[in-house]
Design a protein around this motif. Structure first.
Motif, mmCIF file in Angstrom:
data_model
loop_
_atom_site.group_PDB
_atom_site.id
_atom_site.type_symbol
_atom_site.label_atom_id
_atom_site.label_comp_id
_atom_site.label_asym_id
_atom_site.label_seq_id
_atom_site.Cartn_x
_atom_site.Cartn_y
_atom_site.Cartn_z
ATOM 1 N N GLY B 183 0.826 -1.216 0.000
ATOM 2 C CA GLY B 183 0.000 0.000 0.000
ATOM 3 C C GLY B 183 0.859 1.265 0.000
ATOM 4 O O GLY B 183 0.545 2.245 -0.672
ATOM 5 N N THR B 184 1.947 1.224 0.755
ATOM 6 C CA THR B 184 2.847 2.383 0.817
ATOM 7 C C THR B 184 3.466 2.654 -0.548
ATOM 8 O O THR B 184 3.530 3.795 -1.004
ATOM 9 C CB THR B 184 3.977 2.118 1.848
ATOM 10 N N ILE B 185 3.930 1.583 -1.199
ATOM 11 C CA ILE B 185 4.527 1.726 -2.528
ATOM 12 C C ILE B 185 3.506 2.303 -3.501
ATOM 13 O O ILE B 185 3.796 3.225 -4.267
ATOM 14 C CB ILE B 185 5.032 0.352 -3.035
ATOM 15 N N LYS B 186 2.283 1.744 -3.433
ATOM 16 C CA LYS B 186 1.253 2.215 -4.364
ATOM 17 C C LYS B 186 0.975 3.695 -4.162
ATOM 18 O O LYS B 186 0.843 4.441 -5.133
ATOM 19 C CB LYS B 186 -0.037 1.414 -4.181
ATOM 20 N N SER B 187 0.890 4.126 -2.908
ATOM 21 C CA SER B 187 0.546 5.535 -2.714
ATOM 22 C C SER B 187 1.728 6.445 -3.068
ATOM 23 O O SER B 187 1.537 7.530 -3.601
ATOM 24 C CB SER B 187 0.016 5.795 -1.305
ATOM 25 N N ARG B 188 2.966 5.956 -2.834
ATOM 26 C CA ARG B 188 4.128 6.752 -3.258
ATOM 27 C C ARG B 188 4.141 6.912 -4.776
ATOM 28 O O ARG B 188 4.424 7.991 -5.295
ATOM 29 C CB ARG B 188 5.424 6.066 -2.834
ATOM 30 N N LEU B 189 3.857 5.818 -5.486
ATOM 31 C CA LEU B 189 3.849 5.886 -6.944
ATOM 32 C C LEU B 189 2.761 6.843 -7.424
ATOM 33 O O LEU B 189 2.977 7.660 -8.313
ATOM 34 C CB LEU B 189 3.612 4.490 -7.544
ATOM 35 N N ARG B 190 1.594 6.731 -6.794
ATOM 36 C CA ARG B 190 0.477 7.605 -7.180
ATOM 37 C C ARG B 190 0.851 9.075 -7.012
ATOM 38 O O ARG B 190 0.654 9.888 -7.905
ATOM 39 C CB ARG B 190 -0.756 7.270 -6.336
ATOM 40 N N LEU B 191 1.418 9.378 -5.852
ATOM 41 C CA LEU B 191 1.815 10.765 -5.562
ATOM 42 C C LEU B 191 2.866 11.273 -6.546
ATOM 43 O O LEU B 191 2.747 12.363 -7.094
ATOM 44 C CB LEU B 191 2.387 10.850 -4.147
ATOM 45 N N ALA B 192 3.884 10.449 -6.754
ATOM 46 C CA ALA B 192 4.981 10.852 -7.645
ATOM 47 C C ALA B 192 4.452 11.101 -9.057
ATOM 48 O O ALA B 192 4.848 12.055 -9.724
ATOM 49 C CB ALA B 192 6.053 9.773 -7.668
ATOM 50 N N LEU B 193 3.543 10.235 -9.513
ATOM 51 C CA LEU B 193 3.002 10.381 -10.865
ATOM 52 C C LEU B 193 2.116 11.615 -10.969
ATOM 53 O O LEU B 193 2.151 12.333 -11.970
ATOM 54 C CB LEU B 193 2.195 9.131 -11.255
ATOM 55 N N ALA B 194 1.331 11.866 -9.916
ATOM 56 C CA ALA B 194 0.448 13.031 -9.928
ATOM 57 C C ALA B 194 1.280 14.311 -10.044
ATOM 58 O O ALA B 194 1.004 15.185 -10.852
ATOM 59 C CB ALA B 194 -0.408 13.056 -8.671
ATOM 60 N N LYS B 195 2.352 14.371 -9.241
ATOM 61 C CA LYS B 195 3.243 15.529 -9.259
ATOM 62 C C LYS B 195 3.844 15.721 -10.651
ATOM 63 O O LYS B 195 3.896 16.818 -11.184
ATOM 64 C CB LYS B 195 4.387 15.280 -8.280
ATOM 65 N N LYS B 197 2.739 14.617 -13.504
ATOM 66 C CA LYS B 197 1.755 14.970 -14.532
ATOM 67 C C LYS B 197 1.437 16.456 -14.495
ATOM 68 O O LYS B 197 1.261 17.073 -15.537
ATOM 69 C CB LYS B 197 0.491 14.127 -14.374
ATOM 70 N N VAL B 198 1.399 17.023 -13.293
ATOM 71 C CA VAL B 198 1.193 18.465 -13.176
ATOM 72 C C VAL B 198 2.328 19.181 -13.903
ATOM 73 O O VAL B 198 2.124 20.075 -14.712
ATOM 74 C CB VAL B 198 1.156 18.893 -11.687
ATOM 75 N N LYS B 199 3.550 18.707 -13.631
ATOM 76 C CA LYS B 199 4.732 19.320 -14.242
ATOM 77 C C LYS B 199 4.702 19.200 -15.762
ATOM 78 O O LYS B 199 4.995 20.133 -16.490
ATOM 79 C CB LYS B 199 5.983 18.638 -13.674
ATOM 80 N N LEU B 200 4.346 18.009 -16.245
ATOM 81 C CA LEU B 200 4.294 17.799 -17.691
ATOM 82 C C LEU B 200 3.254 18.707 -18.315
ATOM 83 O O LEU B 200 3.449 19.261 -19.385
ATOM 84 C CB LEU B 200 3.962 16.338 -18.005
ATOM 85 N N GLY B 201 2.137 18.881 -17.604
ATOM 86 C CA GLY B 201 1.083 19.779 -18.079
ATOM 87 C C GLY B 201 1.619 21.192 -18.209
ATOM 88 O O GLY B 201 1.419 21.851 -19.230
ATOM 89 N N GLU B 202 2.383 21.617 -17.188
ATOM 90 C CA GLU B 202 2.954 22.974 -17.203
ATOM 91 C C GLU B 202 3.875 23.164 -18.399
ATOM 92 O O GLU B 202 3.858 24.174 -19.066
ATOM 93 C CB GLU B 202 3.765 23.220 -15.924
ATOM 94 N N ASN B 203 4.658 22.104 -18.670
ATOM 95 C CA ASN B 203 5.608 22.190 -19.766
ATOM 96 C C ASN B 203 4.936 22.410 -21.110
ATOM 97 O O ASN B 203 5.507 22.995 -22.011
ATOM 98 C CB ASN B 203 6.446 20.906 -19.845
ATOM 99 N N HIS B 204 3.737 21.864 -21.229
ATOM 100 C CA HIS B 204 3.064 21.956 -22.526
ATOM 101 C C HIS B 204 2.435 23.329 -22.751
ATOM 102 O O HIS B 204 2.104 23.669 -23.863
ATOM 103 C CB HIS B 204 1.988 20.874 -22.643
ATOM 104 N N ASP B 205 2.229 24.082 -21.648
ATOM 105 C CA ASP B 205 1.534 25.361 -21.809
ATOM 106 C C ASP B 205 2.420 26.433 -22.432
ATOM 107 O O ASP B 205 3.611 26.364 -22.352
ATOM 108 C CB ASP B 205 1.035 25.872 -20.443
#
Lengths: 197, 205
Positions: B183-195, B197-205
């Motif tokens: 569960g810890t690994i899953k939530s770390r992965l989720r958090l890291a990916l969410a962060k 994706k926000v960054k990737l979104g910013e890059n595209h703007d």
């Protein structure tokens, strides 16, 4: 026959091996080659210029150009089932252009080497110590990794972050973003946010 | 080289058969095995999957005994682990082929472990022999047949046949290596990916 690959930015077209695997410079993998056209590819590649491992298109959506991992063969083996096994190492990342196909169905392309953060030197303290320790632990416990990287274990921060990116259970599209705009620090932060104590 | 490749007839048949898969029926059989240890249902599953598994396994292990071992090991895992199948997560065929993939990888690892010492230069002549032009052409038509079969397989199964030693870790393996709950690994992965994706979104703007 080994160590004869020097440069790939010449006009010679290089064969493509389509494979869903993320491989950064210095990364290694053992391939099992059994299709005739790819056996041929290995033969062509051993003439000097190596071959390019190319990800499926949809996993490259986070990078601006089509890229691939230029690899050279480090070792051959024959599996007990008679299939040719080839250990390859990534020399550099390349932009892929002008893809054509020969009569065997083997694809060839022009390549242009481009620099990647994983090939640069960063000072030792830039990567958390436990990243190196945990990576070394994993590599020593895994028979395949242990064999592939037996003489190559290094403390280089970029090398450590690159190997972690290859190993982490994250989609290829996400991994590919670290070939696009993302720099070493972003990759390092990403890995560290998953691998920490 | 491959010796047990498929002929055109079996190839055409397998494509036809896959169009007619009765998925609800397969799920019912798996359920009967998991809940009541129903041997008849298992026999049906065996009759359905064994020929398919053996076809794939023979392209992977030209040695017939090894191909049979894949069938046996896969089907006994299906018998033992049927309760782990969850039809909300995917088709019965996908689940069984995943079981088969794991069995195949285990066997390949064993093969590899036995071969660990055989890495000296004396394998070069073999490798050179393998890539001679004559061999490549001789093999060509059969490879075409094999390719048609591979292209019709579900993705998970295609990986087994295409063949490389998979190095990316699963979430389970990572959790085990880091000595952390899954569960810890899953939530770390989720958090890291969410962060990210926000960054990737910013890059595209």
């Amino acid at each position: 026959m080994k160590d004869i690959i020097k440069s790939s930015s010449k006009a010679i077209k290089i064969p493509i091996f389509p494979l869903a695997i993320f491989l950064l410079p210095e990364g290694k993998v053992r391939l099992r080659i059994f299709e005739a056209k790819y056996l041929k590819m290995i033969s062509i590649a051993s003439n000097g210029q190596g071959f390019v491992i190319k990800l499926p298109k949809d996993s490259q959506k986070n990078s601006s150009a089509t890229w691939g991992s230029l690899v050279k063969t480090e070792d051959f083996n024959q599996g007990e089932d008679g299939i040719l096994e080839v250990d390859v190492k990534c020399l550099s990342l390349v932009k892929i252009n002008d893809v054509s196909m020969n009569s065997d169905g083997l694809q060839f392309c022009n390549t242009k080497v481009f620099p990647h953060w994983s090939q640069q030197q960063y000072s030792q303290h830039q990567v958390a110590e436990h990243l190196a320790d945990m990576l070394a632990g994993i590599m020593s416990e895994d028979t395949m990794l242990k064999h592939l990287y037996s003489r190559q274990l290094t403390q280089d921060p970029a090398w450590i972050v690159a190997r972690w990116l290859e190993l982490l259970p994250v989609s290829l599209a996400i991994k590919s973003s670290f070939v696009g705009n993302q720099d070493f620090n972003q990759a390092k932060n990403f890995v560290e946010s998953i691998i920490h104590k | 080289m491959q010796t047990n490749l498929l002929c055109k007839e079996t190839n055409a048949k397998s494509i036809k058969m896959s169009d007619e898969i009765d998925h609800p029926q397969l799920c019912l059989w798996l359920k009967a095995v998991s809940e009541n240890r129903n041997k008849q249902a298992f026999t049906h599953l065996f009759n359905f999957f064994a020929p398919k598994i053996i076809r794939i396994a023979r392209s992977k292990f030209p040695n017939e005994a090894q191909a049979n071992e894949v069938v046996q090991e896969t089907m006994s895992n299906v018998w033992r682990k049927a309760h782990l199948f969850n039809q909300d997560k995917g088709a019965a065929t996908t689940w069984v082929y995943t079981v088969m993939r794991n069995v195949t990888f285990d066997m390949l690892r064993k093969v590899k472990a036995n071969k660990e010492d055989n890495l000296s230069d004396d394998i070069w002549p073999i490798a050179e022999g393998l890539v001679s032009d004559d061999d490549a052409y001789e093999d060509h038509l059969e490879t075409e047949n094999l390719k048609a079969v591979i292209d019709n397989l579900p993705e998970s199964q295609r990986e087994v046949v295409k063949g490389f030693y998979f190095m990316e870790m699963t979430q389970e393996q990572l959790a085990e290596k880091l000595n952390l709950p899954l569960g810890t690994i899953k939530s770390r992965l989720r958090l890291a990916l969410a962060k990210l994706k926000v960054k990737l979104g910013e890059n595209h703007d």
